[in-house]
Motif scaffolding. Structure first.
Motif, PDB file in Angstrom:
ATOM      1  N   GLN A  81      48.978   2.784  -7.982  1.00  0.00           N
ATOM      2  CA  GLN A  81      49.480   1.963  -6.892  1.00  0.00           C
ATOM      3  C   GLN A  81      49.300   0.464  -7.149  1.00  0.00           C
ATOM      4  O   GLN A  81      49.872  -0.350  -6.433  1.00  0.00           O
ATOM      5  CB  GLN A  81      48.771   2.333  -5.584  1.00  0.00           C
ATOM      6  N   LEU A  82      48.515   0.102  -8.149  1.00  0.00           N
ATOM      7  CA  LEU A  82      48.296  -1.304  -8.461  1.00  0.00           C
ATOM      8  C   LEU A  82      49.537  -1.892  -9.128  1.00  0.00           C
ATOM      9  O   LEU A  82      50.266  -1.202  -9.828  1.00  0.00           O
ATOM     10  CB  LEU A  82      47.098  -1.460  -9.409  1.00  0.00           C
ATOM     11  N   THR A  83      49.745  -3.184  -8.925  1.00  0.00           N
ATOM     12  CA  THR A  83      50.825  -3.864  -9.638  1.00  0.00           C
ATOM     13  C   THR A  83      50.431  -4.007 -11.102  1.00  0.00           C
ATOM     14  O   THR A  83      49.256  -3.853 -11.469  1.00  0.00           O
ATOM     15  CB  THR A  83      51.098  -5.259  -9.051  1.00  0.00           C
ATOM     16  N   THR A  84      51.401  -4.341 -11.927  1.00  0.00           N
ATOM     17  CA  THR A  84      51.122  -4.529 -13.354  1.00  0.00           C
ATOM     18  C   THR A  84      50.098  -5.644 -13.557  1.00  0.00           C
ATOM     19  O   THR A  84      49.180  -5.512 -14.370  1.00  0.00           O
ATOM     20  CB  THR A  84      52.423  -4.854 -14.108  1.00  0.00           C
ATOM     21  N   ALA A  85      50.229  -6.723 -12.803  1.00  0.00           N
ATOM     22  CA  ALA A  85      49.278  -7.837 -12.920  1.00  0.00           C
ATOM     23  C   ALA A  85      47.871  -7.403 -12.528  1.00  0.00           C
ATOM     24  O   ALA A  85      46.890  -7.792 -13.174  1.00  0.00           O
ATOM     25  CB  ALA A  85      49.735  -9.009 -12.057  1.00  0.00           C
ATOM     26  N   GLN A  86      47.743  -6.612 -11.482  1.00  0.00           N
ATOM     27  CA  GLN A  86      46.427  -6.133 -11.061  1.00  0.00           C
ATOM     28  C   GLN A  86      45.835  -5.196 -12.111  1.00  0.00           C
ATOM     29  O   GLN A  86      44.636  -5.262 -12.398  1.00  0.00           O
ATOM     30  CB  GLN A  86      46.537  -5.429  -9.702  1.00  0.00           C
ATOM     31  N   ARG A 125      39.850  -6.490   4.047  1.00  0.00           N
ATOM     32  CA  ARG A 125      40.986  -7.121   4.713  1.00  0.00           C
ATOM     33  C   ARG A 125      41.678  -8.131   3.818  1.00  0.00           C
ATOM     34  O   ARG A 125      42.893  -8.259   3.840  1.00  0.00           O
ATOM     35  CB  ARG A 125      40.542  -7.798   5.998  1.00  0.00           C
ATOM     36  N   THR A 126      40.911  -8.872   3.049  1.00  0.00           N
ATOM     37  CA  THR A 126      41.507  -9.900   2.198  1.00  0.00           C
ATOM     38  C   THR A 126      41.935  -9.363   0.836  1.00  0.00           C
ATOM     39  O   THR A 126      42.755  -9.979   0.179  1.00  0.00           O
ATOM     40  CB  THR A 126      40.539 -11.083   1.994  1.00  0.00           C
ATOM     41  N   HIS A 127      41.396  -8.231   0.418  1.00  0.00           N
ATOM     42  CA  HIS A 127      41.727  -7.657  -0.886  1.00  0.00           C
ATOM     43  C   HIS A 127      41.952  -6.147  -0.755  1.00  0.00           C
ATOM     44  O   HIS A 127      41.201  -5.350  -1.327  1.00  0.00           O
ATOM     45  CB  HIS A 127      40.615  -7.934  -1.890  1.00  0.00           C
ATOM     46  N   PRO A 128      42.987  -5.743  -0.032  1.00  0.00           N
ATOM     47  CA  PRO A 128      43.201  -4.297   0.180  1.00  0.00           C
ATOM     48  C   PRO A 128      43.523  -3.537  -1.099  1.00  0.00           C
ATOM     49  O   PRO A 128      43.345  -2.322  -1.157  1.00  0.00           O
ATOM     50  CB  PRO A 128      44.374  -4.244   1.163  1.00  0.00           C
ATOM     51  N   TRP A 129      43.932  -4.229  -2.142  1.00  0.00           N
ATOM     52  CA  TRP A 129      44.260  -3.556  -3.397  1.00  0.00           C
ATOM     53  C   TRP A 129      43.050  -2.887  -4.032  1.00  0.00           C
ATOM     54  O   TRP A 129      43.200  -1.978  -4.851  1.00  0.00           O
ATOM     55  CB  TRP A 129      44.912  -4.541  -4.374  1.00  0.00           C
ATOM     56  N   LEU A 130      41.855  -3.279  -3.639  1.00  0.00           N
ATOM     57  CA  LEU A 130      40.654  -2.652  -4.189  1.00  0.00           C
ATOM     58  C   LEU A 130      40.560  -1.176  -3.812  1.00  0.00           C
ATOM     59  O   LEU A 130      39.917  -0.402  -4.511  1.00  0.00           O
ATOM     60  CB  LEU A 130      39.393  -3.384  -3.712  1.00  0.00           C
TER      61      LEU A 130
END
Length: 78
Positions: free
Chosen positions: A13-18, A2-7
């Motif tokens: 689909q990740l941003t450049t920073a991620q 819930r707090t880190h859905p990017w995982l």
């Protein structure tokens, strides 16, 4: 999750920073997989959620914590 859905996202689909964060963590981790250094996208996309969590935050995922406490969601709903 819930707090880190990017995982749960695929590499594209990740941003450049991620993506840059994951690349740094892969190089720090010194993973044995040869694709980790040459192709972080392949390494990321083949990892499970527990591995991604450990890579991103440096601690193992909290797998099994709820079941070991005995107060899982089903029991709380009663």
């Amino acid at each position: 999750m819930r707090t880190h859905p990017w995982l749960a996202l695929n590499w594209a689909q990740l941003t450049t920073a991620q993506q840059q964060q994951v690349e740094r963590q892969l190089s720090y981790a010194g993973t044995a997989a040869p694709t980790a250094n040459s192709d972080p996208a392949s390494a990321w996309d083949t990892m499970g959620l527990d591995d991604r969590t450990e890579l991103a935050f440096g601690t193992p995922a909290m797998a099994g914590v709820a079941s070991s406490r005995g107060d899982g969601y089903a029991e709380r709903r009663r």
